[in-house]
Enzyme design. Structure first.
Site, PDB file in Angstrom:
ATOM      1  N   CYS A  72       0.826  -1.212   0.000  1.00  0.00           N
ATOM      2  CA  CYS A  72       0.000   0.000   0.000  1.00  0.00           C
ATOM      3  C   CYS A  72       0.866   1.272   0.000  1.00  0.00           C
ATOM      4  O   CYS A  72       1.619   1.532   0.944  1.00  0.00           O
ATOM      5  CB  CYS A  72      -0.897  -0.004   1.243  1.00  0.00           C
ATOM      6  SG  CYS A  72      -1.800   1.545   1.436  1.00  0.00           S
ATOM      7  N   VAL A 109      -6.282   0.788   5.192  1.00  0.00           N
ATOM      8  CA  VAL A 109      -5.028   1.104   5.875  1.00  0.00           C
ATOM      9  C   VAL A 109      -4.351   2.223   5.088  1.00  0.00           C
ATOM     10  O   VAL A 109      -4.651   2.375   3.890  1.00  0.00           O
ATOM     11  CB  VAL A 109      -4.110  -0.135   5.958  1.00  0.00           C
ATOM     12  CG1 VAL A 109      -4.658  -1.136   6.945  1.00  0.00           C
ATOM     13  CG2 VAL A 109      -3.859  -0.784   4.599  1.00  0.00           C
ATOM     14  N   GLU A 166      -6.215   7.711   7.565  1.00  0.00           N
ATOM     15  CA  GLU A 166      -5.939   8.710   6.514  1.00  0.00           C
ATOM     16  C   GLU A 166      -4.471   9.149   6.528  1.00  0.00           C
ATOM     17  O   GLU A 166      -4.048   9.946   7.385  1.00  0.00           O
ATOM     18  CB  GLU A 166      -6.869   9.937   6.613  1.00  0.00           C
ATOM     19  CG  GLU A 166      -8.305   9.632   6.242  1.00  0.00           C
ATOM     20  CD  GLU A 166      -8.487   9.128   4.797  1.00  0.00           C
ATOM     21  OE1 GLU A 166      -7.631   9.398   3.936  1.00  0.00           O
ATOM     22  OE2 GLU A 166      -9.492   8.445   4.556  1.00  0.00           O
ATOM     23  N   SER A 167      -3.767   8.703   5.503  1.00  0.00           N
ATOM     24  CA  SER A 167      -2.312   8.925   5.467  1.00  0.00           C
ATOM     25  C   SER A 167      -1.922  10.401   5.541  1.00  0.00           C
ATOM     26  O   SER A 167      -0.936  10.747   6.208  1.00  0.00           O
ATOM     27  CB  SER A 167      -1.717   8.280   4.216  1.00  0.00           C
ATOM     28  OG  SER A 167      -2.277   8.832   3.038  1.00  0.00           O
TER      29      SER A 167
HETATM   30  N1  LIG Z   1      -7.363   7.963   1.694  1.00  0.00           N
HETATM   31  C1  LIG Z   1      -6.717   6.830   2.301  1.00  0.00           C
HETATM   32  C2  LIG Z   1      -6.555   5.731   1.258  1.00  0.00           C
HETATM   33  C3  LIG Z   1      -5.999   4.464   1.841  1.00  0.00           C
HETATM   34  C4  LIG Z   1      -6.197   3.287   0.884  1.00  0.00           C
HETATM   35  O1  LIG Z   1      -6.854   3.394  -0.159  1.00  0.00           O
HETATM   36  N2  LIG Z   1      -5.634   2.129   1.265  1.00  0.00           N
HETATM   37  C5  LIG Z   1      -5.836   0.950   0.470  1.00  0.00           C
HETATM   38  C6  LIG Z   1      -4.589   0.119   0.318  1.00  0.00           C
HETATM   39  S1  LIG Z   1      -3.380   0.961  -0.637  1.00  0.00           S
HETATM   40  C7  LIG Z   1      -6.854   0.063   1.139  1.00  0.00           C
HETATM   41  O2  LIG Z   1      -6.876  -0.088   2.343  1.00  0.00           O
HETATM   42  N3  LIG Z   1      -7.696  -0.528   0.309  1.00  0.00           N
HETATM   43  C8  LIG Z   1      -8.726  -1.406   0.725  1.00  0.00           C
HETATM   44  C9  LIG Z   1     -10.056  -0.918   0.213  1.00  0.00           C
HETATM   45  O3  LIG Z   1     -10.117   0.042  -0.553  1.00  0.00           O
HETATM   46  O4  LIG Z   1     -11.039  -1.511   0.588  1.00  0.00           O
HETATM   47  C10 LIG Z   1      -5.388   7.250   2.913  1.00  0.00           C
HETATM   48  O5  LIG Z   1      -4.793   8.232   2.419  1.00  0.00           O
HETATM   49  O6  LIG Z   1      -4.937   6.645   3.896  1.00  0.00           O
END
Ligand SMILES: N[C@@H](CCC(=O)N[C@@H](CS)C(=O)NCC(=O)O)C(=O)O
Length: 193
Positions: free
Chosen positions: A12, A52, A64-65
């Site tokens: 990720c 995550v 939220e990163s």
């Molecule tokens: N806006 C979130 C995006 C986080 C994200 O999309 N993580 C992905 C992995 S790279 C995830 O957990 N995906 C699972 C899903 O979308 O259900 C951030 O910035 O933390």
């Protein structure tokens, strides 16, 4: 004070942002790897979207990163990853706020959408142009804006096989970033994916 926990996933890029900030600030933490193809139900208790990264400290959770990066900057101010100058801080935040401009074509290319490569090339050229006039995305110093983009740029190069040589300033930026152990560790992790 309990140790910080990061709910993490190696592949990720959003988690990579947090891993890099933690490494730059030499914060010890416990990483719990989440299998994104078979997520545990309890992750929704930590983050209602089930995504995550999430960090946890003393039972307090934060997803939220982009928000996590800012939290870590305030919680662990040394070494600083936001400039002292308010204009540079705002510029760094603007890059992070608009990261979708770059990541949308990246994900479109991963999905094999028509025209995505051309759209990604436009974005690579945009980063290249910005880095031709200043050494780091946020201005004079390395910081959160660079961390905010490098996980995708590494994946563009190493997973999508897009050559970065045509973008001299961007290539130079990536080379300088890879001199930093925190970013070099991410490059190794991406190579092993
Ligand atoms: N806006 C979130 C995006 C986080 C994200 O999309 N993580 C992905 C992995 S790279 C995830 O957990 N995906 C699972 C899903 O979308 O259900 C951030 O910035 O933390």
């Amino acid at each position: 004070m309990t140790m910080l926990t990061l709910y993490d996933a190696a592949r990720c890029p959003y988690c990579a942002r947090v891993r890099i900030v933690l490494a730059e600030k030499r914060v010890e933490y416990e990483a719990i790897e989440i299998d994104l193809s078979d997520r545990p139900a309890w992750i929704y208790e930590k983050n209602s979207t089930g995504r995550v990264p999430v960090v946890e400290e003393d039972g307090w959770v934060l997803p939220e990163s982009a928000v996590i990066m800012e939290y870590l900057e305030e919680r662990y101010p040394e070494p600083p990853l936001l400039a002292a100058d308010p204009a540079d801080r705002a510029l760094a935040r603007l890059w992070i706020f608009r990261h979708d401009d770059f990541t949308k074509p990246y994900y479109a290319l991963r999905r094999g959408e028509e025209g995505a490569l051309a759209r990604l090339a436009e974005q690579l050229a945009r980063l290249d142009a910005a880095l031709a006039v200043r050494p780091w995305l946020g201005g004079a110093e390395f910081g959160l804006a660079d961390v905010g983009y490098v996980p995708w740029v590494l994946r563009v190069r190493d997973m999508l096989g897009v050559a970065l040589d045509p973008y001299a300033a961007l290539s130079g930026w990536l080379e300088r970033l890879l001199e930093r152990p925190a970013v070099a560790a991410e490059a190794e992790l991406v190579a092993a994916l």
